[in-house]
Scaffold this motif. Structure first.
Motif, mmCIF file in Angstrom:
data_model
loop_
_atom_site.group_PDB
_atom_site.id
_atom_site.type_symbol
_atom_site.label_atom_id
_atom_site.label_comp_id
_atom_site.label_asym_id
_atom_site.label_seq_id
_atom_site.Cartn_x
_atom_site.Cartn_y
_atom_site.Cartn_z
ATOM 1 N N GLN A 241 23.113 20.873 -38.900
ATOM 2 C CA GLN A 241 21.845 20.751 -39.625
ATOM 3 C C GLN A 241 21.936 21.514 -40.949
ATOM 4 O O GLN A 241 22.513 22.593 -41.013
ATOM 5 N N PHE A 242 21.326 20.936 -41.994
ATOM 6 C CA PHE A 242 21.359 21.510 -43.336
ATOM 7 C C PHE A 242 20.048 22.243 -43.614
ATOM 8 O O PHE A 242 18.966 21.703 -43.367
ATOM 9 N N TYR A 243 20.143 23.458 -44.131
ATOM 10 C CA TYR A 243 18.983 24.272 -44.492
ATOM 11 C C TYR A 243 19.123 24.713 -45.941
ATOM 12 O O TYR A 243 20.239 25.006 -46.395
ATOM 13 N N SER A 244 18.006 24.766 -46.668
ATOM 14 C CA SER A 244 18.034 25.270 -48.042
ATOM 15 C C SER A 244 16.753 26.030 -48.312
ATOM 16 O O SER A 244 15.719 25.777 -47.695
ATOM 17 N N TRP A 245 16.833 27.000 -49.236
ATOM 18 C CA TRP A 245 15.667 27.785 -49.617
ATOM 19 C C TRP A 245 15.903 28.395 -50.985
ATOM 20 O O TRP A 245 17.030 28.467 -51.458
#
Length: 170
Positions: free
Chosen positions: A153-157
């Motif tokens: 899963q890809f997460y960005s912030w």
């Protein structure tokens, strides 16, 4: 011409990351060393006032906790590390509110703690641990961070200017 930097000889460097104002190495034993301009707390030494290290300095938070750093990523105003237990740690500048911010793109939120408070030593991003997520890969942009979980899963912030977060917005 290339020149050997003797300050690194005893570190057994396995990984090198280069940023705009600061750089980092990870030794074979998982120790993280940083050097360069430490303004905004990016070197993880507990201070931000005109800090500059011309030679590598240990970020000892991880050694004290018995953790090994497996990767590190460098943004313009922040640093973050991935430890061998699958957790993400961030430090540096988190941003300010107001007009100053809009003009100078400093409302970045790239530390991932849900606020705009600076961190001058590494602080764990609780989101992943609180949700039972282990991270296997990290990367940083100027004002944002990305992570890939062990489940793919890809997460960005952080600051999403120009759509860099991949979430369909600016």
């Amino acid at each position: 011409t290339p020149k050997r930097i003797e300050a690194f000889d005893d570190l057994n460097v396995e990984t090198l990351r280069v940023g705009i104002r600061h750089s980092a190495t990870i030794s074979k034993d998982g120790s993280l060393h940083m050097f360069g301009n430490g303004n905004w707390g990016v070197l993880g030494q507990g201070d931000e006032n005109d800090v500059k290290f011309d030679k590598p300095v240990l970020v000892d938070k991880f050694n004290k906790l018995g953790l090994k750093v497996v990767d590190v990523a460098l943004g313009e105003y922040h640093t973050y590390a991935l430890t061998d237990d699958g957790n993400v740690w961030t430090w540096g500048y988190a941003g300010k509110s107001g007009m100053f911010n809009w003009m100078y793109t400093q409302e970045i939120g790239a530390l991932g703690h849900g606020d705009k408070e600076p961190q001058f030593i590494p602080k764990k991003v609780e989101y992943f641990e609180n949700n039972g997520i282990k991270v296997k890969s990290i990367s940083a942009g100027l004002y944002h961070c990305n992570a890939i979980s062990t489940e793919g899963q890809f997460y960005s912030w952080g600051r999403g200017l120009y759509g860099v977060l991949g979430n369909g917005s600016n």
